[in-house]
Design a protein around this motif. Sequence first.
Motif, PDB file in Angstrom:
ATOM      1  N   ASP A  54       0.810  -1.215   0.000  1.00 14.50           N
ATOM      2  CA  ASP A  54       0.000   0.000   0.000  1.00 14.50           C
ATOM      3  C   ASP A  54       0.843   1.265   0.000  1.00 14.50           C
ATOM      4  OD1 ASP A  54       0.939   0.194   2.563  1.00 14.50           O
ATOM      5  OD2 ASP A  54      -1.010   0.324   3.512  1.00 14.50           O
ATOM      6  N   GLY A  55       0.173   2.368   0.079  1.00 17.68           N
ATOM      7  CA  GLY A  55       0.823   3.661   0.172  1.00 17.68           C
ATOM      8  C   GLY A  55       0.716   4.474  -1.104  1.00 17.68           C
ATOM      9  N   VAL A  56      -0.123   5.477  -1.066  1.00 15.65           N
ATOM     10  CA  VAL A  56      -0.319   6.326  -2.244  1.00 15.65           C
ATOM     11  C   VAL A  56       0.980   7.038  -2.604  1.00 15.65           C
ATOM     12  CG1 VAL A  56      -1.531   8.361  -3.133  1.00 15.65           C
ATOM     13  CG2 VAL A  56      -2.782   6.606  -1.845  1.00 15.65           C
ATOM     14  N   ARG A  57       1.613   7.668  -1.619  1.00 17.82           N
ATOM     15  CA  ARG A  57       2.850   8.420  -1.910  1.00 17.82           C
ATOM     16  C   ARG A  57       3.955   7.509  -2.429  1.00 17.82           C
ATOM     17  NH1 ARG A  57       1.090  11.853   2.581  1.00 17.82           N
ATOM     18  NH2 ARG A  57       1.648  10.157   3.947  1.00 17.82           N
ATOM     19  N   VAL A 117       3.515   6.487  -6.061  1.00 20.29           N
ATOM     20  CA  VAL A 117       3.859   7.514  -7.040  1.00 20.29           C
ATOM     21  C   VAL A 117       5.364   7.458  -7.317  1.00 20.29           C
ATOM     22  CG1 VAL A 117       3.967  10.014  -7.441  1.00 20.29           C
ATOM     23  CG2 VAL A 117       1.903   8.983  -6.475  1.00 20.29           C
ATOM     24  N   GLU A 118       6.145   7.210  -6.261  1.00 26.26           N
ATOM     25  CA  GLU A 118       7.602   7.120  -6.404  1.00 26.26           C
ATOM     26  C   GLU A 118       8.046   5.828  -7.086  1.00 26.26           C
ATOM     27  OE1 GLU A 118       8.869   7.493  -2.365  1.00 26.26           O
ATOM     28  OE2 GLU A 118       8.034   9.507  -2.180  1.00 26.26           O
ATOM     29  N   MET A 150       5.736   0.313  -9.805  1.00 28.24           N
ATOM     30  CA  MET A 150       5.818  -1.115 -10.139  1.00 28.24           C
ATOM     31  C   MET A 150       5.615  -1.991  -8.909  1.00 28.24           C
ATOM     32  SD  MET A 150       5.947  -3.135 -12.646  1.00 28.24           S
ATOM     33  CE  MET A 150       6.671  -2.350 -14.058  1.00 28.24           C
ATOM     34  N   ASN A 151       6.047  -1.536  -7.737  1.00 30.80           N
ATOM     35  CA  ASN A 151       5.904  -2.343  -6.523  1.00 30.80           C
ATOM     36  C   ASN A 151       4.447  -2.692  -6.210  1.00 30.80           C
ATOM     37  OD1 ASN A 151       8.673  -2.358  -6.203  1.00 30.80           O
ATOM     38  ND2 ASN A 151       8.679  -0.658  -4.770  1.00 30.80           N
ATOM     39  N   PRO A 152       3.551  -1.710  -6.083  1.00 26.68           N
ATOM     40  CA  PRO A 152       2.162  -2.087  -5.793  1.00 26.68           C
ATOM     41  C   PRO A 152       1.518  -2.855  -6.949  1.00 26.68           C
ATOM     42  CG  PRO A 152       2.334   0.282  -6.129  1.00 26.68           C
ATOM     43  CD  PRO A 152       3.721  -0.259  -6.084  1.00 26.68           C
ATOM     44  N   GLU A 205     -13.713   7.264 -11.024  1.00 29.42           N
ATOM     45  CA  GLU A 205     -12.459   6.836 -10.415  1.00 29.42           C
ATOM     46  C   GLU A 205     -11.287   7.550 -11.071  1.00 29.42           C
ATOM     47  OE1 GLU A 205     -13.109   2.833 -11.416  1.00 29.42           O
ATOM     48  OE2 GLU A 205     -14.203   2.391  -9.593  1.00 29.42           O
ATOM     49  N   GLN A 206     -10.447   8.164 -10.251  1.00 31.69           N
ATOM     50  CA  GLN A 206      -9.217   8.801 -10.707  1.00 31.69           C
ATOM     51  C   GLN A 206      -8.116   8.433  -9.721  1.00 31.69           C
ATOM     52  OE1 GLN A 206     -10.423  12.911 -10.773  1.00 31.69           O
ATOM     53  NE2 GLN A 206     -11.207  12.739 -12.848  1.00 31.69           N
ATOM     54  N   PRO A 207      -7.787   7.127  -9.657  1.00 39.15           N
ATOM     55  CA  PRO A 207      -6.900   6.662  -8.597  1.00 39.15           C
ATOM     56  C   PRO A 207      -5.428   6.952  -8.823  1.00 39.15           C
ATOM     57  CG  PRO A 207      -7.560   4.844  -9.978  1.00 39.15           C
ATOM     58  CD  PRO A 207      -8.309   6.054 -10.468  1.00 39.15           C
ATOM     59  N   SER A 208      -4.691   6.861  -7.733  1.00 31.24           N
ATOM     60  CA  SER A 208      -3.229   6.904  -7.737  1.00 31.24           C
ATOM     61  C   SER A 208      -2.723   5.583  -8.318  1.00 31.24           C
ATOM     62  CB  SER A 208      -2.735   7.038  -6.297  1.00 31.24           C
ATOM     63  OG  SER A 208      -3.066   5.854  -5.581  1.00 31.24           O
ATOM     64  N   PRO A 209      -1.406   5.441  -8.534  1.00 33.27           N
ATOM     65  CA  PRO A 209      -0.885   4.135  -8.964  1.00 33.27           C
ATOM     66  C   PRO A 209      -1.260   3.010  -7.981  1.00 33.27           C
ATOM     67  CG  PRO A 209       0.778   5.812  -9.319  1.00 33.27           C
ATOM     68  CD  PRO A 209      -0.350   6.474  -8.564  1.00 33.27           C
ATOM     69  N   TYR A 210      -1.259   3.298  -6.699  1.00 30.73           N
ATOM     70  CA  TYR A 210      -1.705   2.311  -5.713  1.00 30.73           C
ATOM     71  C   TYR A 210      -3.159   1.939  -5.958  1.00 30.73           C
ATOM     72  CZ  TYR A 210      -3.695   0.625  -1.351  1.00 30.73           C
ATOM     73  OH  TYR A 210      -4.394  -0.100  -0.422  1.00 30.73           O
ATOM     74  N   GLY A 211      -4.015   2.947  -6.126  1.00 27.95           N
ATOM     75  CA  GLY A 211      -5.432   2.710  -6.371  1.00 27.95           C
ATOM     76  C   GLY A 211      -5.670   1.915  -7.647  1.00 27.95           C
ATOM     77  N   VAL A 212      -4.882   2.201  -8.682  1.00 29.08           N
ATOM     78  CA  VAL A 212      -5.000   1.454  -9.939  1.00 29.08           C
ATOM     79  C   VAL A 212      -4.725  -0.024  -9.696  1.00 29.08           C
ATOM     80  CG1 VAL A 212      -3.952   1.077 -12.213  1.00 29.08           C
ATOM     81  CG2 VAL A 212      -4.509   3.393 -11.470  1.00 29.08           C
ATOM     82  N   SER A 213      -3.673  -0.323  -8.927  1.00 26.52           N
ATOM     83  CA  SER A 213      -3.331  -1.730  -8.665  1.00 26.52           C
ATOM     84  C   SER A 213      -4.436  -2.432  -7.887  1.00 26.52           C
ATOM     85  CB  SER A 213      -1.989  -1.827  -7.925  1.00 26.52           C
ATOM     86  OG  SER A 213      -2.091  -1.379  -6.590  1.00 26.52           O
ATOM     87  N   ARG A 214      -5.063  -1.731  -6.946  1.00 21.58           N
ATOM     88  CA  ARG A 214      -6.156  -2.330  -6.162  1.00 21.58           C
ATOM     89  C   ARG A 214      -7.415  -2.465  -7.012  1.00 21.58           C
ATOM     90  NH1 ARG A 214      -4.610  -3.171  -0.734  1.00 21.58           N
ATOM     91  NH2 ARG A 214      -6.403  -4.532  -0.742  1.00 21.58           N
TER      92      ARG A 214
END
Length: 189
Positions: free
Chosen positions: A88-91, A94-95, A98-100, A145-154
């Motif tokens: 997890d982790g939105v911030r 972003v950095e 690929m991890n999430p 929906e306009q998710p962060s990279p974390y949100g996209v993975s979920r």
Amino acid sequence: MTKCLITGGAEFIGSHIIENLLNSGHEHDVVCLDNFDAYYSPRLKGKNTEPFMKYDRFKLVKDDIRDEVLLNQTLVGVEYIFHEVAQDGVRTSVEAPMNPYEVNATGTLNLLESVLDSDIRKFRNASSSVYGRVEYLLFDEDRPEQPSPYGVSRLLAKHYCRVFEELYGLKNVSLSYFTVCNLHESCER
């Protein structure tokens, strides 16, 4: 006796699910699958799982859901899955997006594919806030929906679960947890 698998079971939510299963008064065999990744404190994960070691019905598997061979071995006899694994982790997403993606989307897809050759009766997927930027309040299911990279993975994991129910009949539900916080774990990071 039913056998339950809790992925991410050494983390905050997963360990509470295990505790409830072991103390529910029903005879459940419980398997905790967790990779003890350093993203969350391995020491804290050890503390979370230590009370369960006294149960003959508990088994701890320290490995990763992306390991297909391990999953096929671990799923033998499992009827219910509580899929709690998350990077997890939105911030941080972003950095390092690929991890999430690898853990949340690819890991979930790997687990779902492994489940097709097993006796799983129900699959519960832990989702999260996939909404992203706030354009209006209150949050609802119809919101764009306009998710962060974390949100996209979920969101991908959630859609994979839906597709596996539609195509293969895998009964599942995705629960969206919103801002779950363990103060002790937060202090360890």
